[in-house]
Scaffold this motif. Structure first.
Motif, PDB file in Angstrom:
ATOM      1  N   LYS A 267      43.005  44.561  32.739  1.00 36.38           N
ATOM      2  CA  LYS A 267      43.130  43.131  33.013  1.00 36.38           C
ATOM      3  C   LYS A 267      42.812  42.305  31.760  1.00 36.38           C
ATOM      4  O   LYS A 267      43.513  41.350  31.439  1.00 36.38           O
ATOM      5  CB  LYS A 267      42.217  42.728  34.173  1.00 36.38           C
TER       6      LYS A 267
ATOM      7  N   ASN B 155      48.813  42.034  36.977  1.00 41.70           N
ATOM      8  CA  ASN B 155      47.546  41.468  36.532  1.00 41.70           C
ATOM      9  C   ASN B 155      47.596  39.945  36.432  1.00 41.70           C
ATOM     10  O   ASN B 155      46.614  39.265  36.762  1.00 41.70           O
ATOM     11  CB  ASN B 155      47.129  42.089  35.196  1.00 41.70           C
TER      12      ASN B 155
ATOM     13  N   THR C  13      40.017  49.511  35.024  1.00 40.91           N
ATOM     14  CA  THR C  13      40.772  48.396  35.604  1.00 40.91           C
ATOM     15  C   THR C  13      40.428  47.099  34.878  1.00 40.91           C
ATOM     16  O   THR C  13      41.314  46.296  34.564  1.00 40.91           O
ATOM     17  CB  THR C  13      40.478  48.266  37.102  1.00 40.91           C
TER      18      THR C  13
END
Length: 182
Positions: free
Chosen positions: A23, A69, A19
């Motif tokens: 991002k 994001n 994750t």
């Protein structure tokens, strides 16, 4: 750029490596696209141009991930710094069709289970089959906490929750899985 670095430092502590990498990749590409400008100088058309370029180059699904994001980044900026301006707010999700997931025939799954080398491998593959778990959910099992032979259940844990905390679900153990795990 400075705010994005602070945001990423916080993300590194609160999210999985995958994750965090998603991002970081999004914010680095956005920075390269718009340059090092004040956060209040970024307007919805700049965000839309970035999202549309991603949709053209990659896919609408990828563009939606970037939108998600960027929205998370602006949400964090609002919480941390009280900046109420969010240029991502008017940007709508792109419509897209996900590819149908391939269903593996049961006969093929059983063949894999039968040709495994050793009881441990068979139990490992069968654990996926009988629970529908992700790899990490099985690998994280701790015998005393996640596998209960007396009450015949297994516990699956995932961090796919809103705040990233571990959430558990108990599943009943059928006879086949019980025999393989014992």
């Amino acid at each position: 750029w400075t705010l994005s670095q602070k945001y990423l430092a916080d993300c590194k502590l609160n999210f999985t490596q995958k994750t965090f990498a998603e991002k970081r990749y999004c914010l680095e590409r956005f920075y390269n696209d718009v340059g090092d400008i004040e956060i209040l100088s970024i307007d919805p058309p700049m965000i839309l141009d970035f999202i549309n370029a991603r949709a053209k180059a990659q896919s609408s699904n990828s563009a939606n991930k970037d939108r998600k994001n960027l929205r998370a980044f602006y949400s964090w900026v609002q919480e941390m710094y009280g900046v109420m301006y969010d240029p991502t707010a008017p940007i709508k999700k792109k419509s897209h069709t996900k590819k149908a997931r391939r269903l593996i025939p049961i006969a093929d799954i059983l063949k894999v289970i039968l040709v495994t080398n050793g009881h441990h491998d068979r139990a490992f593959i069968a654990s996926y089959w009988h629970t529908g778990a992700r790899r990490g959910e099985i690998i994280r099992w701790v015998w005393g906490d996640d596998v209960n032979f007396d009450e015949r259940w297994v516990r699956l844990g995932t961090k796919k929750s809103k705040d990233g905390s571990m959430v558990y679900e108990k599943l009943w153990m059928n006879d086949d899985l019980h025999n393989l795990l014992t």
